[in-house]
Write an enzyme that holds these catalytic residues in place. Structure first.
Site, PDB file in Angstrom:
ATOM      1  N   GLN A 102       0.853  -1.195   0.000  1.00  0.00           N
ATOM      2  CA  GLN A 102       0.000   0.000   0.000  1.00  0.00           C
ATOM      3  C   GLN A 102       0.878   1.230   0.000  1.00  0.00           C
ATOM      4  O   GLN A 102       0.394   2.339  -0.109  1.00  0.00           O
ATOM      5  CB  GLN A 102      -0.838   0.049   1.272  1.00  0.00           C
ATOM      6  CG  GLN A 102      -1.734  -1.121   1.492  1.00  0.00           C
ATOM      7  CD  GLN A 102      -2.405  -1.004   2.861  1.00  0.00           C
ATOM      8  OE1 GLN A 102      -3.347  -0.253   3.045  1.00  0.00           O
ATOM      9  NE2 GLN A 102      -1.926  -1.734   3.822  1.00  0.00           N
ATOM     10  N   ASP A 105       6.250   4.758  -1.202  1.00  0.00           N
ATOM     11  CA  ASP A 105       7.574   5.352  -0.960  1.00  0.00           C
ATOM     12  C   ASP A 105       8.709   4.741  -1.778  1.00  0.00           C
ATOM     13  O   ASP A 105       9.854   5.191  -1.671  1.00  0.00           O
ATOM     14  CB  ASP A 105       7.905   5.316   0.537  1.00  0.00           C
ATOM     15  CG  ASP A 105       7.846   3.898   1.119  1.00  0.00           C
ATOM     16  OD1 ASP A 105       8.105   2.925   0.379  1.00  0.00           O
ATOM     17  OD2 ASP A 105       7.534   3.787   2.323  1.00  0.00           O
ATOM     18  N   HIS A 120      -1.275   1.414  -4.468  1.00  0.00           N
ATOM     19  CA  HIS A 120      -1.607   2.849  -4.443  1.00  0.00           C
ATOM     20  C   HIS A 120      -0.671   3.685  -5.304  1.00  0.00           C
ATOM     21  O   HIS A 120      -0.620   4.902  -5.156  1.00  0.00           O
ATOM     22  CB  HIS A 120      -1.593   3.359  -2.992  1.00  0.00           C
ATOM     23  CG  HIS A 120      -2.675   2.772  -2.128  1.00  0.00           C
ATOM     24  ND1 HIS A 120      -2.587   2.658  -0.767  1.00  0.00           N
ATOM     25  CD2 HIS A 120      -3.895   2.276  -2.464  1.00  0.00           C
ATOM     26  CE1 HIS A 120      -3.699   2.106  -0.288  1.00  0.00           C
ATOM     27  NE2 HIS A 120      -4.499   1.860  -1.302  1.00  0.00           N
TER      28      HIS A 120
HETATM   29  P1  NAD Z   1      -1.792   1.680   7.720  1.00  0.00           P
HETATM   30  O1  NAD Z   1      -2.966   0.782   7.545  1.00  0.00           O
HETATM   31  O2  NAD Z   1      -0.757   1.629   6.718  1.00  0.00           O
HETATM   32  O3  NAD Z   1      -1.245   1.382   9.238  1.00  0.00           O
HETATM   33  C1  NAD Z   1      -0.026   1.546   9.811  1.00  0.00           C
HETATM   34  C2  NAD Z   1       0.179   0.317  10.737  1.00  0.00           C
HETATM   35  O4  NAD Z   1       1.582   0.182  11.004  1.00  0.00           O
HETATM   36  C3  NAD Z   1      -0.513   0.364  12.109  1.00  0.00           C
HETATM   37  O5  NAD Z   1      -1.252  -0.823  12.288  1.00  0.00           O
HETATM   38  C4  NAD Z   1       0.654   0.406  13.126  1.00  0.00           C
HETATM   39  O6  NAD Z   1       0.379  -0.285  14.324  1.00  0.00           O
HETATM   40  C5  NAD Z   1       1.743  -0.277  12.344  1.00  0.00           C
HETATM   41  N1  NAD Z   1       3.125   0.022  12.737  1.00  0.00           N
HETATM   42  C6  NAD Z   1       3.625   1.150  13.298  1.00  0.00           C
HETATM   43  N2  NAD Z   1       4.965   1.038  13.461  1.00  0.00           N
HETATM   44  C7  NAD Z   1       5.313  -0.190  12.981  1.00  0.00           C
HETATM   45  C8  NAD Z   1       6.542  -0.884  12.843  1.00  0.00           C
HETATM   46  N3  NAD Z   1       7.712  -0.352  13.216  1.00  0.00           N
HETATM   47  N4  NAD Z   1       6.513  -2.119  12.301  1.00  0.00           N
HETATM   48  C9  NAD Z   1       5.343  -2.692  11.915  1.00  0.00           C
HETATM   49  N5  NAD Z   1       4.159  -2.076  11.996  1.00  0.00           N
HETATM   50  C10 NAD Z   1       4.147  -0.837  12.524  1.00  0.00           C
HETATM   51  O7  NAD Z   1      -2.397   3.082   7.935  1.00  0.00           O
HETATM   52  P2  NAD Z   1      -2.058   4.568   7.573  1.00  0.00           P
HETATM   53  O8  NAD Z   1      -0.743   4.970   8.091  1.00  0.00           O
HETATM   54  O9  NAD Z   1      -3.288   5.290   7.976  1.00  0.00           O
HETATM   55  O10 NAD Z   1      -1.951   4.609   5.986  1.00  0.00           O
HETATM   56  C11 NAD Z   1      -3.014   4.774   5.119  1.00  0.00           C
HETATM   57  C12 NAD Z   1      -2.577   4.454   3.722  1.00  0.00           C
HETATM   58  O11 NAD Z   1      -1.568   5.350   3.287  1.00  0.00           O
HETATM   59  C13 NAD Z   1      -1.999   3.067   3.592  1.00  0.00           C
HETATM   60  O12 NAD Z   1      -2.343   2.586   2.335  1.00  0.00           O
HETATM   61  C14 NAD Z   1      -0.530   3.324   3.683  1.00  0.00           C
HETATM   62  O13 NAD Z   1       0.240   2.318   3.091  1.00  0.00           O
HETATM   63  C15 NAD Z   1      -0.383   4.678   2.964  1.00  0.00           C
HETATM   64  N6  NAD Z   1       0.817   5.339   3.526  1.00  0.00           N
HETATM   65  C16 NAD Z   1       2.002   5.049   2.935  1.00  0.00           C
HETATM   66  C17 NAD Z   1       3.177   5.538   3.473  1.00  0.00           C
HETATM   67  C18 NAD Z   1       4.455   5.148   2.793  1.00  0.00           C
HETATM   68  O14 NAD Z   1       4.492   5.035   1.573  1.00  0.00           O
HETATM   69  N7  NAD Z   1       5.505   4.886   3.561  1.00  0.00           N
HETATM   70  C19 NAD Z   1       3.150   6.335   4.610  1.00  0.00           C
HETATM   71  C20 NAD Z   1       1.908   6.642   5.194  1.00  0.00           C
HETATM   72  C21 NAD Z   1       0.738   6.101   4.633  1.00  0.00           C
END
Ligand code: NAD
Ligand code: ZN
Length: 248
Positions: A102, A105, A120
């Site tokens: 999802q 990055d 995404h």
């Molecule tokens: P998400 O569903 O991606 O949830 C984040 C989850 O990560 C939570 O359940 C949390 O408990 C868990 N988490 C936190 N630290 C962790 C770690 N060190 N190791 C493992 N798990 C950990 O929810 P969101 O942040 O609301 O994102 C919404 C959407 O936006 C998703 O599709 C997400 O992938 C995308 N998004 C992408 C990025 C990126 O590209 N890095 C960043 C933010 C959001």
């Protein structure tokens, strides 16, 4: 961490014919990228309206500078962590068929993963909303904003999905196919709240896959479709799993 749970997870992965991974924002937290929601999240600092498609088209001069700051200045400096690296090694050594992510990055790809279904989209590319011309973001000068297409002067946007956009068709179809074939599904760092992405692990489970989840918290998958919950951070737990998975 319960050692028998880790060993159980490692042996499922080693014996799998078709292991897939499904990743969310949590896998990149140890790379310094905050999740969107919750503590220290992005939406505590910025207004999500900048990623609303209609708002972006109407006010690109407001959206673009914030998008540049978050996704290019800040995300652009992030490096893969152990979770991305071990997944890439698993693929190279034939223990993982694909990653459905999802995340936007690009860190799975930087770590070396080849088969990545980008549910995404990916910030690494920029796309013209008028003529569809696509180019690599690092090759584009982002100093003059909003960004306009060099061919048609149309508005250029990052090639990840904004609020109000459809999931890319091919990534969706490929992710569903992978989920239906998987006999083990490793779900990492996802709340399971974001739809339709959360359908993918559910589809794997429905088709009989053993479900391993890595998350320091409980998610919508835990206690529902998860068989083994490894409670902790993705990078730390993948470091513990690595020697067990790759043991002779
Ligand atoms: P998400 O569903 O991606 O949830 C984040 C989850 O990560 C939570 O359940 C949390 O408990 C868990 N988490 C936190 N630290 C962790 C770690 N060190 N190791 C493992 N798990 C950990 O929810 P969101 O942040 O609301 O994102 C919404 C959407 O936006 C998703 O599709 C997400 O992938 C995308 N998004 C992408 C990025 C990126 O590209 N890095 C960043 C933010 C959001
Ligand atoms: Zn164009």
């Amino acid at each position: 961490m319960d050692k028998t749970k880790l060993e159980e997870a490692a042996s499922l992965i080693k014996e799998a014919k078709n292991c897939m991974a499904f990743t969310g924002a949590g896998v990149s937290v140890e790379s310094g990228i905050p999740p969107f929601r919750g503590e220290n999240s992005l939406w505590e600092r910025y207004d999500p309206v900048i990623l609303d498609l209609k708002y972006f088209q109407q006010y690109p001069e407001e959206s673009w500078p914030v998008i540049r700051e978050i996704f290019y200045d800040f995300y652009g400096k992030a490096q893969p962590n152990k979770a991305h690296q071990v997944l890439a090694r698993m693929e190279q050594e034939g223990l993982l068929t694909c990653v459905v992510t999802q995340n936007i990055d690009n860190l799975h790809q930087v770590a070396g993963s080849k088969v990545v279904h980008e549910f995404h989209g990916n910030l690494h590319y920029l796309v013209c909303m008028d003529c569809g011309f696509r180019q690599s973001a690092p090759e584009v000068d982002l100093s003059v904003l909003p960004l306009l297409c060099k061919h048609c002067r149309g508005l250029v946007k990052p090639d990840f999905i904004f609020f109000g956009e459809q999931i890319p068709e091919k990534a969706y179809a490929d992710s569903l196919t992978a989920a239906r074939k998987a006999d083990v599904c490793l779900v990492m760092g996802s709340t399971g709240e974001v739809m339709p992405a959360a359908m993918i692990p559910r589809e794997a489970h429905r088709h009989g896959a053993a479900m391993i989840e890595i998350n320091p918290e409980l998610s919508h998958f835990t206690g529902d479709i998860t068989h083994i919950h490894l409670r902790g951070k993705a990078g730390e737990l993948m470091s513990l799993l690595e020697p067990l998975i790759f043991a002779e």
